[in-house]
Design an enzyme around this catalytic site. Sequence first.
Site, mmCIF file in Angstrom:
data_model
loop_
_atom_site.group_PDB
_atom_site.id
_atom_site.type_symbol
_atom_site.label_atom_id
_atom_site.label_comp_id
_atom_site.label_asym_id
_atom_site.label_seq_id
_atom_site.Cartn_x
_atom_site.Cartn_y
_atom_site.Cartn_z
ATOM 1 N N HIS A 382 0.802 -1.226 0.000
ATOM 2 C CA HIS A 382 0.000 0.000 0.000
ATOM 3 C C HIS A 382 0.836 1.277 0.000
ATOM 4 C CE1 HIS A 382 -4.170 -1.395 0.507
ATOM 5 N NE2 HIS A 382 -3.676 -2.380 1.219
ATOM 6 N N LYS A 574 -8.667 13.807 4.265
ATOM 7 C CA LYS A 574 -7.830 12.605 4.266
ATOM 8 C C LYS A 574 -6.793 12.767 5.368
ATOM 9 C CE LYS A 574 -6.854 13.397 0.026
ATOM 10 N NZ LYS A 574 -6.444 12.810 -1.250
ATOM 11 N N ARG A 575 -6.030 11.728 5.594
ATOM 12 C CA ARG A 575 -4.965 11.809 6.595
ATOM 13 C C ARG A 575 -4.058 13.007 6.279
ATOM 14 N NH1 ARG A 575 -0.009 8.927 6.535
ATOM 15 N NH2 ARG A 575 -0.784 7.802 4.700
ATOM 16 N N LYS A 580 0.590 14.465 0.964
ATOM 17 C CA LYS A 580 -0.781 14.700 0.478
ATOM 18 C C LYS A 580 -1.030 16.192 0.213
ATOM 19 C CE LYS A 580 -2.641 10.541 2.737
ATOM 20 N NZ LYS A 580 -3.191 9.803 1.597
ATOM 21 N N THR A 682 -8.736 6.318 -2.023
ATOM 22 C CA THR A 682 -10.125 5.853 -2.204
ATOM 23 C C THR A 682 -11.110 7.000 -2.010
ATOM 24 O OG1 THR A 682 -10.178 5.131 0.121
ATOM 25 C CG2 THR A 682 -9.704 3.449 -1.552
ATOM 26 N N LYS A 686 -14.829 8.093 -3.936
ATOM 27 C CA LYS A 686 -16.092 8.428 -3.266
ATOM 28 C C LYS A 686 -16.598 9.791 -3.725
ATOM 29 C CE LYS A 686 -14.199 5.904 0.596
ATOM 30 N NZ LYS A 686 -13.370 6.081 1.803
#
Length: 842
Positions: A382, A574-575, A580, A682, A686
């Site tokens: 991952h 998100k985290r 990110k 993911t 969504k």
Amino acid sequence: MENIYLSETENSLAPTIEPTIKVEDDRTGMSPKALKRAFFDNLFFLQGTNRADASLYDYYVALAYTIRDRLLLRFLKTVDTYKTEQGKLVCYLSAEFLMGRHLGNNLVNLGIYDEVRQVIEELGLDFDEILEQEPDPGLGNGGLGRLAACFLDSLASLEIPAIGYGIRYEFGIFHQMLKNGWQAEIPDNWLRFGNPWELPRPDETVEIKLGGFTELYHDDKGNTKVNWVPERIVLAIPHDTPVPGYKTNTVNPLRLWKAEASEAFNFDAFNSGQYDQAVAEKMDAETISKVLYPNDNTPAGRELRLAQQYFFVCASLQDLIRLHLKTNKSLDNFYERFSIQLNDTHPAVAIAELMRLLVDENGLTWEQAWSITQKTFAYTNHTLMPEALERWPASLFGKLLPRHLEIIYLINHHFLEDVRIWFPDQEELVSKLSIIEEVRGEKLIRMANLACVGSHSINGVAALHTELLKKDTLREFALLWPKKFFNKTNGVTPRRWILLSNPKLSQLISEKIGDNWLKDLSEMRQLEAYIDDPEFCTRWRNIKQENKQNLAAYILKTRNIEVDVNSIFDVQVKRIHEYKRQHLAVLHIIALYNRIKQNPNVEIVPKTFIFGGKAAPGYFMAKLIIKLVNSVAEIVNKDPDVAGRIKVVFLPNFNVSLGQRIYPAADLSEQVSTAGKEASGTGNMKFAMNGALTIGTLDGANIEIREEAGAENFFLFGLTAEEVYAKKAEGYNPMDYYTHNRELKGVIDRIKSGYFSYGDPDLFKPIVDSLLNNDQYMLLADFQSYIDCQEKVSQAYKDQEQWTRMSILNSTRMAKFSSDRTIREYCNEIWKVSPVKIQLED
């Protein structure tokens, strides 16, 4: 005894009398009368209260048990069928299962959501308020656990025999609050009132050894054997949660293990006055399943994490061997009965544990055991981040798992012997393939290497991710075993992420094309026939607007910030992590703010920037990014020059339930990670399923989302992965961008000045220094491309008819990202498992 049930027309909270329901009514029937009877039975006999005194939580528990009762027949029949059919079973080992609330999802999958809503509302109760009483299970942190939950949903919906295995954490990672703009962590005690969905199975408890030493002995045939003498033994007690498929009879188990002491109370210590010591063993043992991801910045924290990982894989493998030996005399065909998927490296110690169980506990030869082990396990990677590939000190393994250290050394010895035969005189290759790495005199165990060596399949989770694994992260293994590598692009379940989260959109879709799209998301393409239908497009747009109004009301209630529902809802949840790049969006906000300060009359398309996500407790820079978001929000939201054209909101404690509010309301999905860093994502799926447009880099699954939705329906910016590598190779200098881009310099200088930190230039200095001196994640290189792309977003939003068309096409073209598709690929290509129909007696 007088009957206490309410009449169907009674709306008050006072108890009334209802005629006795006949005995012949089905105990677990789906009729309104049977549901009402069960609901009040559970309120009275389980919660010990009646309508006059019941709290909202009492109603939730009564309803939860009512629905669980209707799952149990299917659940027990499913488990019984798997025992008798003797087909292959998928076993999903994961440190996280971020399931989300069970009640609403179970009602959806049973196909009785609307019926139960009607029953509850006929009783004068608020159905939505009752749903809100359920805490989010604290069994995961982010994408890894959410993916595992989606996979369990799809496995059951596709009628695949499967069981999930994990840990029953008493506390989730933490409950996030904001204090003066900083993340504050408080315990997430999600189990404090119990959990009506779980079924404890104390009769299937297993023992887990920890610590101690090993000793050699000879069996009665003169063979040399190894005995592990543990320092302590911990009990693993299984708790089963039924996981139903969508409108099937299949209800698969999620088995979570709780740790308890083998001797919970030392009576001698208590009698001698050593009261703390009397319960010390109990406290020490229960720590293992106490909290998700304890901070591993200390030696004790690292040891606890390793103990957690071993605890649940050891318990799970013992459970599978017990199941196998019930109907098989030998373990020789174990791999024909079970296919075990390792969800990242957290459960990778299972490879050494299965070898131990087969060789030490069941008398197989090393060769037999190794053949079974390799055929049993498959490994999902991952991450591309080297620091995220787990490496454990051999000294820690020797202390906690002495037998496993010996087994891993032996696995590595045999493996490297083969490598040297296959590739003579290539010691550099041998070094990179070795499970054991030596760094500054310390031996480390590379868990990803162990997973690769001990599995028959290795897969990435997006096309780019898998290619980069083969090209870089796991390059040597791809050269060695190219046929072991597969791509399995992630997916999410449309049942929770469209039907449950966005009921009005789901109703519109089903009205136009029927409801089979929930089983086959490719049927959504039929909606494209309505792309030029003004009435359909208006309804689509109105549903998005209503979702935005609902989220705006939540923001006002929880954050006391009023937002413009006609503005672009630009969302990044998100985290929190530097790669990110939540702070890239902050730089954009400050750029817009600077334009307004220079010219208050400048035209700005109104935008509401919504952030959410948790930073790891020990990750200083991620926490500082959260503080920066909130500090910028404090200034921007109150500045009269801005006049509400920009609003910035950080929603604390992002979880599944909050995601169900946010995804349907988003106009723009921020997927802005540095190209080549995100494995898949993911959340991007969504958002798109719910009609949000994506602004993103060519990273992770963004590439495939863009391919499916159409390049014209995706806002692309930034360097590609190849360009990132090239720039770093040639010597990337972020100061060049700072000095040559006037707007970027103005943004950085405003942060440097202390403008967002009450004049303190040092508060955000670590972020500024990181960007100007290193910029590992290339924010400055992508800044102008991102700003230009955001301007295209603003211009596109002005044409609401065209925006709606793009929104519809994003939603209708996401079939590839259903977890049903992902699971079918795993079943056909890796697990080699087929559906099993569960038949209920008439």
